[in-house]
Design an enzyme around this catalytic site. Structure first.
Site, PDB file in Angstrom:
ATOM      1  N   CYS A  31     -32.003  38.699  17.297  1.00 61.50           N
ATOM      2  CA  CYS A  31     -33.288  38.199  17.812  1.00 61.50           C
ATOM      3  C   CYS A  31     -33.577  38.953  19.103  1.00 61.50           C
ATOM      4  CB  CYS A  31     -33.291  36.686  18.006  1.00 61.50           C
ATOM      5  SG  CYS A  31     -32.066  36.074  19.147  1.00 61.50           S
ATOM      6  N   CYS A  70     -21.742  34.808  11.933  1.00 58.73           N
ATOM      7  CA  CYS A  70     -22.068  34.292  13.283  1.00 58.73           C
ATOM      8  C   CYS A  70     -23.019  33.116  13.074  1.00 58.73           C
ATOM      9  CB  CYS A  70     -22.759  35.354  14.123  1.00 58.73           C
ATOM     10  SG  CYS A  70     -21.827  36.861  14.322  1.00 58.73           S
ATOM     11  N   ALA A  71     -22.491  31.990  12.687  1.00 56.77           N
ATOM     12  CA  ALA A  71     -23.339  30.973  12.049  1.00 56.77           C
ATOM     13  C   ALA A  71     -23.971  29.969  13.006  1.00 56.77           C
ATOM     14  CB  ALA A  71     -22.539  30.229  10.995  1.00 56.77           C
ATOM     15  N   GLY A  72     -23.384  29.745  14.192  1.00 51.76           N
ATOM     16  CA  GLY A  72     -23.879  28.675  15.048  1.00 51.76           C
ATOM     17  C   GLY A  72     -25.249  28.962  15.639  1.00 51.76           C
ATOM     18  N   PRO A  73     -26.105  27.982  15.736  1.00 54.09           N
ATOM     19  CA  PRO A  73     -25.949  26.556  15.408  1.00 54.09           C
ATOM     20  C   PRO A  73     -26.219  26.209  13.942  1.00 54.09           C
ATOM     21  CG  PRO A  73     -28.051  26.912  16.506  1.00 54.09           C
ATOM     22  CD  PRO A  73     -27.372  28.247  16.460  1.00 54.09           C
ATOM     23  N   GLY A  74     -26.530  27.190  13.106  1.00 49.65           N
ATOM     24  CA  GLY A  74     -26.536  26.880  11.673  1.00 49.65           C
ATOM     25  C   GLY A  74     -27.879  26.951  10.978  1.00 49.65           C
ATOM     26  N   LYS A 132     -29.732  29.582   9.934  1.00 52.59           N
ATOM     27  CA  LYS A 132     -29.763  30.492   8.776  1.00 52.59           C
ATOM     28  C   LYS A 132     -28.723  30.090   7.743  1.00 52.59           C
ATOM     29  CE  LYS A 132     -31.589  34.122  11.666  1.00 52.59           C
ATOM     30  NZ  LYS A 132     -31.214  33.442  12.939  1.00 52.59           N
ATOM     31  N   ASP A 149     -13.055  33.955  15.294  1.00 53.46           N
ATOM     32  CA  ASP A 149     -13.733  35.148  15.784  1.00 53.46           C
ATOM     33  C   ASP A 149     -14.145  35.960  14.556  1.00 53.46           C
ATOM     34  OD1 ASP A 149     -14.402  37.688  16.751  1.00 53.46           O
ATOM     35  OD2 ASP A 149     -13.021  37.509  18.439  1.00 53.46           O
TER      36      ASP A 149
HETATM   37  C1  LIG Z   1     -27.610  34.589  17.326  1.00 54.79           C
HETATM   38  S1  LIG Z   1     -26.500  33.290  17.223  1.00 54.79           S
HETATM   39  C2  LIG Z   1     -26.519  32.945  15.503  1.00 54.79           C
HETATM   40  C3  LIG Z   1     -27.638  32.037  15.092  1.00 54.79           C
HETATM   41  C4  LIG Z   1     -27.428  31.423  13.731  1.00 54.79           C
HETATM   42  N1  LIG Z   1     -27.217  32.415  12.719  1.00 54.79           N
HETATM   43  C5  LIG Z   1     -28.574  30.529  13.326  1.00 54.79           C
HETATM   44  O1  LIG Z   1     -29.459  30.978  12.594  1.00 54.79           O
HETATM   45  O2  LIG Z   1     -28.585  29.371  13.746  1.00 54.79           O
HETATM   46  C6  LIG Z   1     -24.956  34.059  17.398  1.00 54.79           C
HETATM   47  C7  LIG Z   1     -23.760  33.129  17.258  1.00 54.79           C
HETATM   48  O3  LIG Z   1     -22.596  33.938  17.222  1.00 54.79           O
HETATM   49  C8  LIG Z   1     -21.558  33.238  17.887  1.00 54.79           C
HETATM   50  N2  LIG Z   1     -20.536  34.225  18.251  1.00 54.79           N
HETATM   51  C9  LIG Z   1     -20.416  34.938  19.387  1.00 54.79           C
HETATM   52  N3  LIG Z   1     -19.358  35.755  19.298  1.00 54.79           N
HETATM   53  C10 LIG Z   1     -18.807  35.559  18.091  1.00 54.79           C
HETATM   54  C11 LIG Z   1     -17.693  36.098  17.416  1.00 54.79           C
HETATM   55  N4  LIG Z   1     -16.933  37.028  17.981  1.00 54.79           N
HETATM   56  N5  LIG Z   1     -17.424  35.658  16.185  1.00 54.79           N
HETATM   57  C12 LIG Z   1     -18.186  34.706  15.597  1.00 54.79           C
HETATM   58  N6  LIG Z   1     -19.251  34.153  16.192  1.00 54.79           N
HETATM   59  C13 LIG Z   1     -19.553  34.576  17.419  1.00 54.79           C
HETATM   60  C14 LIG Z   1     -22.239  32.564  19.040  1.00 54.79           C
HETATM   61  O4  LIG Z   1     -21.487  31.459  19.488  1.00 54.79           O
HETATM   62  C15 LIG Z   1     -23.568  32.153  18.393  1.00 54.79           C
HETATM   63  O5  LIG Z   1     -23.460  30.857  17.882  1.00 54.79           O
END
Ligand SMILES: C[S@@+](CC[C@H](N)C(=O)[O-])C[C@H]1O[C@@H](n2cnc3c(N)ncnc32)[C@H](O)[C@@H]1O
Length: 489
Positions: free
Chosen positions: A426, A307-311, A313, A356
């Site tokens: 978080c 779940c990388a966005g916005p990146g 970590k 996903d």
């Molecule tokens: C808590 S944020 C992650 C923060 C990120 N790890 C960082 O440090 O910048 C959760 C992310 O999971 C994404 N997300 C939500 N559902 C998802 C899914 N089913 N598969 C992959 N990513 C998903 C969201 O769009 C969001 O960017």
């Protein structure tokens, strides 16, 4: 209380003399008369526009604000004032509404939304800043007169005058639920938190919770210090601290805490050159915790961020794995956020996949370390997301917990036998943290939970384990949660 003061040359009424010379004490008075052109400083107009954007477009304040500051050409002190007033008003909204409601004869639902925004902005200045009351009231009334006419301005003036007759503590004493009947509701009100969030904090704090809740909510209500990540291999935290005038973070070897009032973070050389990014120290610690976790078998340098966005970590993990010649696969469901990941990991051995995370086209049983930084309520990062505490609802939790369970199950599929999954949120809400982990452990007999306290040596107050919950009031970080799950060989 905020130290926000008038920016030079703004909020003054030169045509009528300085407001602080017109009224020396007591509630501010307004002169009635014909409407005149708006005479409101751009910082307050910008703050008002931020409230409008959050209300009308469901905007995220931290994403909407930069464009608003640019449009009003605000810099330095003016930008700081607009930020303080906009963020502060959003953070305090429920408390302000209760006080406004106590001062109006109309039901709140009958107050037009822009007037309510203006009332909140004025009330915030009266109750939580050192802006002189007459300046707070006059500028708010002018703002309303310029947009909605004299009748509305008179209404706002009357309510703000009532609010100005007491300070925040006196209003809380009158309006908060009595502590002896509802201790949680009382503390929540005093620190401008919805009750259900205070209850979630209390549940997560455990046996010490009653004694700590006040400190936890107070820390959550304070303006947070900005933390930077010194990108591994690019710059050390010590060098970054020297370059930015901050201090090395107490726990993360890659962290720097900036001084309050550092100004435009993006304009710091180290940030502009890509040597450092903004990242809460708690986020650094949970990612580092996964990187340090003991594997069963050698680390071949194949890591996954599901779940990388916005990146943020992914940038830290990609930097670390890259130092040893490894690679990171980074999965993000949203194309827009995947683009942010690409930008954050530019130059690192990271491949970004838009997918996903529950069904990513990546191999099972293949990764040494997998991060699930799950989408969550964000209750642990409320201090950095001013509008979130009033936007989130308890009904959001079950759906998110389901998604979190599914993402953790997928991570446990992708990790190799002997590899480790780091489950991170978080949010300290038990349904999103311990509840999700316990469920996964119940369903799988080939997974053991490691004691995450072992990977954060020197960090005090981590609780009874085996998972770790960080807290703003204990660690100065966001309330990040980390559980480490190792698949048996
Ligand atoms: C808590 S944020 C992650 C923060 C990120 N790890 C960082 O440090 O910048 C959760 C992310 O999971 C994404 N997300 C939500 N559902 C998802 C899914 N089913 N598969 C992959 N990513 C998903 C969201 O769009 C969001 O960017």
């Amino acid at each position: 209380m905020s130290t926000a003061r008038e920016p030079r040359g703004h909020g003054r009424k030169s045509r009528r003399g300085r407001p602080d010379q017109r009224h020396n004490a007591g509630p501010p008075r307004r002169r009635h008369g014909p409407a005149r052109p708006p005479d409101v400083d751009p910082a307050r107009q910008a703050a008002f526009e931020l409230l409008t954007a959050v209300r009308e477009r469901d905007a995220y304040a931290n994403l909407a604000l930069p464009a608003i500051l640019r449009r009003y050409r605000l810099h330095d002190r003016d930008a700081a004032l607009a930020t303080e007033l906009g963020y502060g008003t959003l953070r305090t909204q429920g408390l302000l509404d209760a006080i406004i409601e106590a001062c109006t004869d109309r039901p709140m639902s009958h107050v037009e939304a822009p007037l309510l925004d203006a009332l909140r902005l004025g009330a915030y200045q009266l109750l939580r800043t050192r802006i002189p009351p007459h300046a707070a009231v006059d500028t708010t009334v002018d703002l309303v007169r310029g947009r909605a006419g004299s009748r509305s301005a008179g209404f706002v003036n009357a309510i703000l005058r009532r609010i100005s007759q007491r300070d925040e503590a006196a209003w809380a004493a009158e309006l908060a639920p009595p502590a002896e009947e509802d201790a949680v509701g009382h503390t929540a009100f005093r620190h401008a938190h919805p009750r259900w969030i205070a209850q979630a904090f209390l549940d997560a704090l455990g046996p010490a919770g009653r004694a700590e809740l006040d400190a936890a909510l107070a820390a959550d209500d304070a303006r947070p210090v900005v933390h930077l990540l010194a990108r591994p291999g690019e710059i050390t935290a010590e060098e970054l601290a020297l370059a930015c005038g901050g201090d090395p973070a107490p726990y993360s070897p890659y962290g720097v805490h900036l001084e309050p009032g550092t100004g435009e973070i993006g304009e710091l050389d180290a940030v502009a050159e890509g040597l450092a990014i903004v990242q809460d120290e708690g986020s650094q610690l949970v990612a580092l915790g996964l990187a340090r976790a003991e594997l069963d078998g050698p680390d071949e340098g194949r890591w996954l961020d599901l779940c990388a966005g916005p990146g943020g970590k992914a940038a830290l993990l990609g930097g670390l794995v890259g130092l040893d010649g490894g690679t990171l696969d980074a999965v993000e469901q949203s194309e827009h956020r995947a683009q942010l990941v690409r930008r954050a990991v530019d130059g690192l051995p990271v491949t970004v996949h838009v997918a996903d995370g529950r069904a990513a086209p990546l191999p099972d049983g293949a990764y040494d370390r997998v991060l699930v930084d799950a989408p969550c309520t964000g209750l642990g990062a409320l201090r950095r997301r001013p509008e979130a505490r009033w936007r989130r609802r308890p009904e959001d939790v079950p759906g998110l917990a389901r998604l979190q369970r599914e993402l953790l199950a997928a991570a446990l599929r992708h990790v190799r036998p002997g590899g480790v999954v780091g489950y991170v949120t978080c949010s300290p809400h038990l349904s999103e943290t311990v509840g999700v982990v316990t469920g996964a452990l119940r369903r799988r007999d080939d997974v053991e939970q490691l004691d995450a306290r072992d990977v954060l040596p020197g960090v005090p107050g981590l609780g009874p384990g085996p998972s770790v919950q960080l807290w703003p009031h204990r660690h100065g970080t966001d309330a990040m949660f980390l559980a480490l799950l190792r698949r048996s060989r």
